[in-house]
Design a protein around this motif. Structure first.
Motif, PDB file in Angstrom:
ATOM      1  N   LEU A 230      58.782 -58.981  -5.940  1.00  0.00           N
ATOM      2  CA  LEU A 230      59.101 -57.726  -6.602  1.00  0.00           C
ATOM      3  C   LEU A 230      60.408 -57.941  -7.371  1.00  0.00           C
ATOM      4  O   LEU A 230      61.405 -58.386  -6.804  1.00  0.00           O
ATOM      5  CB  LEU A 230      59.280 -56.654  -5.531  1.00  0.00           C
ATOM      6  N   ILE A 231      60.351 -57.705  -8.660  1.00  0.00           N
ATOM      7  CA  ILE A 231      61.556 -57.841  -9.469  1.00  0.00           C
ATOM      8  C   ILE A 231      62.026 -56.441  -9.835  1.00  0.00           C
ATOM      9  O   ILE A 231      61.275 -55.658 -10.412  1.00  0.00           O
ATOM     10  CB  ILE A 231      61.274 -58.678 -10.735  1.00  0.00           C
ATOM     11  N   GLU A 232      63.247 -56.133  -9.415  1.00  0.00           N
ATOM     12  CA  GLU A 232      63.743 -54.778  -9.632  1.00  0.00           C
ATOM     13  C   GLU A 232      64.746 -54.782 -10.770  1.00  0.00           C
ATOM     14  O   GLU A 232      65.733 -55.511 -10.752  1.00  0.00           O
ATOM     15  CB  GLU A 232      64.379 -54.242  -8.347  1.00  0.00           C
ATOM     16  N   LEU A 233      64.459 -53.972 -11.769  1.00  0.00           N
ATOM     17  CA  LEU A 233      65.332 -53.894 -12.940  1.00  0.00           C
ATOM     18  C   LEU A 233      65.883 -52.493 -13.065  1.00  0.00           C
ATOM     19  O   LEU A 233      65.181 -51.525 -12.779  1.00  0.00           O
ATOM     20  CB  LEU A 233      64.535 -54.193 -14.215  1.00  0.00           C
TER      21      LEU A 233
ATOM     22  N   SER B  11      62.994 -49.895 -12.114  1.00  0.00           N
ATOM     23  CA  SER B  11      61.608 -50.306 -12.348  1.00  0.00           C
ATOM     24  C   SER B  11      61.269 -51.464 -11.420  1.00  0.00           C
ATOM     25  O   SER B  11      62.063 -52.373 -11.243  1.00  0.00           O
ATOM     26  CB  SER B  11      61.437 -50.802 -13.779  1.00  0.00           C
ATOM     27  N   TRP B  12      60.105 -51.401 -10.878  1.00  0.00           N
ATOM     28  CA  TRP B  12      59.631 -52.491 -10.021  1.00  0.00           C
ATOM     29  C   TRP B  12      58.549 -53.254 -10.765  1.00  0.00           C
ATOM     30  O   TRP B  12      57.524 -52.708 -11.148  1.00  0.00           O
ATOM     31  CB  TRP B  12      59.035 -51.937  -8.723  1.00  0.00           C
ATOM     32  N   MET B  13      58.787 -54.560 -10.909  1.00  0.00           N
ATOM     33  CA  MET B  13      57.827 -55.395 -11.593  1.00  0.00           C
ATOM     34  C   MET B  13      57.206 -56.300 -10.532  1.00  0.00           C
ATOM     35  O   MET B  13      57.926 -56.953  -9.781  1.00  0.00           O
ATOM     36  CB  MET B  13      58.613 -56.235 -12.606  1.00  0.00           C
TER      37      MET B  13
ATOM     38  N   ILE C 139      54.407 -52.518 -14.030  1.00  0.00           N
ATOM     39  CA  ILE C 139      55.704 -51.953 -13.710  1.00  0.00           C
ATOM     40  C   ILE C 139      55.471 -50.636 -12.984  1.00  0.00           C
ATOM     41  O   ILE C 139      54.644 -49.829 -13.396  1.00  0.00           O
ATOM     42  CB  ILE C 139      56.526 -51.741 -14.995  1.00  0.00           C
TER      43      ILE C 139
ATOM     44  N   GLY D 128      66.751 -49.282 -15.056  1.00  0.00           N
ATOM     45  CA  GLY D 128      66.165 -48.690 -16.246  1.00  0.00           C
ATOM     46  C   GLY D 128      64.718 -49.101 -16.387  1.00  0.00           C
ATOM     47  O   GLY D 128      64.060 -49.439 -15.408  1.00  0.00           O
ATOM     48  N   ASP D 129      64.223 -49.104 -17.602  1.00  0.00           N
ATOM     49  CA  ASP D 129      62.817 -49.365 -17.815  1.00  0.00           C
ATOM     50  C   ASP D 129      62.663 -50.508 -18.811  1.00  0.00           C
ATOM     51  O   ASP D 129      63.562 -50.790 -19.596  1.00  0.00           O
ATOM     52  CB  ASP D 129      62.150 -48.098 -18.367  1.00  0.00           C
TER      53      ASP D 129
END
Lengths: 399, 115
Positions: free
Chosen positions: B17-20, A96-98, A124, B22-23
């Motif tokens: 941009l913060i990449e995590l 996911s990109w936030m 997101i 999963g969701d």
């Protein structure tokens, strides 16, 4: 996930409590804590698109220039800058990109006391547009301009004006950047007649060039003695100025000689001229006995110009016809071949098993990109063998 | 058909941009609005730390070799769109750095119980 459910504002105490719970020593952290939060406006993503940028695109945007998505409804869209074209593809991210505005990085979060700052997350995202620099899609150019091609002054009255393309129409239908499109107009000898871009029909080009070359004999000019003004004056009834200018520029170059008033004289480019005359012969008869063809070609070219076999590259092939036990010249123009790399190679190997690099280059150079030159293309799609020290390229799979 | 993407060199922001993995979702399926996601800290050595609920994530701050531009579609109500230009985008921000959290989150509750 307790904190996500939590709708009231988190305080510094909440943050410190969590740290303690997590067994993290507050002293190891920078002073500013940023609390990421959704706002009612987050995730209204329908009007937001993410676009990957390479260095060129980034520079273009930093300079404040526009980009444009280009394509008809039925075509996959491309992205154009002023001078480059990109294929675009919607790509999915597995993560996911936030996206967070006003975010402070490590170097900006130092403080002696704990400060809580809130950051609104814009949303997101799981998709973005991937870009790949590509060749401009120019094959369509010839297709759309064909119906309005210039066939001679006498045909102009019957022209369907709806088939005409001005710059604006061309730009919006052809998937190429402005610079690439302009270059293509010159390459394909597309001429601006009264604001509309027109191909020159093959028959007309043949007629006009023959008239121009006839003047060499008529005026007893040397090959590097061609007078542009006299040529135009003699032919202006038959060749309108923009067409003449286009043809003359395409087939001549400035010679070392000048007229008495200092203006330049010109010479016809031998290779281009001979090549076109060969095409004229091949149009009348696509398959010829080698000797007869070379003889006819020599007779057709102006005196002192010497047609060479090498001038046929990209236009015709010289092959040995074993059933007739003779060498033949057969018409094989590269423009008729497929734009698909695999199909193009199979078309090439169908007509001839083994090619030298010089022979095959004109037929594949149109498929090269910045990253894939002719050699790389051949390495990837063909098999190389050596016969008597000469390298030949043949089909990768097969005998 | 041409769809223009306009860029104003001054009016563009730098976003991160913060990449995590999963969701991100709420535990009770509620709509995500006006909700805290997590606390973002930087350790003194620069390591990004994100605490979401009872999970700790350790991340890495990296420049992006291919930055991401954020394009916003111009709404039709602004009136300057027509058949020829059915849409227009504006670059509102560019993300040049991303913070990526790719390790598995550690559960706080484990520490808590063992204590």
């Amino acid at each position: 996930m307790e904190s996500v459910r939590d709708t009231c504002l988190r305080t510094a105490e909440d943050v410190l409590d969590t740290l303690q719970l997590a067994n993290i020593d507050e002293a190891d952290l920078n002073g500013i804590t940023q609390i990421l939060q959704f706002t009612p406006n987050s995730n209204k993503n329908s009007d937001i698109k993410l676009l990957e940028l390479d260095t060129h695109l980034l520079n273009v945007l930093n300079e404040g220039d526009c980009l444009s998505f280009c394509g008809e409804k039925h075509e996959p869209a491309v992205l154009c800058t002023k001078d480059r074209t990109y294929d675009i593809k919607e790509a999915e991210t597995s993560n996911s990109w936030m996206l967070v505005p006003n975010f402070k990085f490590a170097e900006e979060t130092q403080s002696n006391e704990r400060i809580i700052e809130r950051r609104d997350v814009k949303g997101i995202y799981h998709t973005y547009f991937e870009v790949h620099n590509c060749k401009p899609k120019l094959s369509k150019l010839l297709v759309v301009l064909e119906p309005s091609s210039f066939k001679g002054m006498e045909y102009e009255q019957n022209l369907d004006r709806g088939t005409l393309y001005d710059w604006h129409r061309l730009k919006s239908e052809i998937q190429a950047s402005e610079e690439e499109l302009k270059r293509a107009l010159t390459d394909y000898m597309i001429i601006n007649i009264d604001g509309y871009f027109r191909l020159i029909s093959f028959e007309y080009e043949a007629r006009a060039l023959t008239l121009m070359l006839d003047l060499i004999d008529e005026n007893s000019w040397e090959l590097d003695d061609i007078d542009k003004d006299v040529t135009y004056e003699s032919l202006k009834e038959l060749i309108p100025w923009p067409v003449f200018e286009g043809l003359f520029n395409a087939y001549t170059e400035v010679s070392e000689k000048t007229k008495s008033d200092g203006t330049s004289l010109y010479r016809y480019n031998e290779e281009k001229t001979c090549k076109f005359l060969a095409k004229v012969l091949l149009a009348a008869c696509p398959k010829n006995d080698y000797k007869e063809f070379m003889e006819a070609w020599r007779i057709g070219t102006p005196e002192n110009m010497e047609p060479k076999e090498s001038y046929l590259s990209g236009v015709a092939l010289i092959i040995y016809n074993s059933s007739k036990t003779r060498k033949e010249v057969i018409s094989f123009p590269s423009v008729n071949l497929s734009d698909n790399i695999n199909t193009r190679f199979s078309e090439l190997f169908k007509v001839k098993d083994k090619w030298t690099i010089d022979e095959i280059t004109p037929y594949v150079s149109g498929l090269t990109t910045d990253k894939l030159n002719v050699n790389a293309l051949l390495t990837k799609y063909t098999r190389c063998s050596k016969v008597n020290g000469i390298k030949y390229y043949s089909t990768k799979h097969g005998k | 058909m041409l769809v223009r993407v306009k860029s104003n060199p001054d009016g563009k922001e730098d976003w991160v941009l913060i990449e995590l993995q999963g969701d991100v979702d709420t535990s009770n399926g509620e709509h995500m609005k006006s909700q805290n996601i997590g606390d973002f800290h930087f350790a003194k050595d620069g390591t990004p730390i994100l605490i979401i609920g009872y999970h700790i994530l350790y991340g890495k701050d990296t420049p992006m070799s291919k930055p991401i531009a954020v394009l916003k579609k111009k709404s039709n109500s602004e009136g300057c769109l027509n058949e020829e230009h059915p849409a227009e985008y504006t670059v509102i921000a560019i993300a040049k750095r991303k913070i990526i959290f790719k390790t598995r989150p550690k559960r706080i509750v484990n520490h808590f119980i063992t204590q």
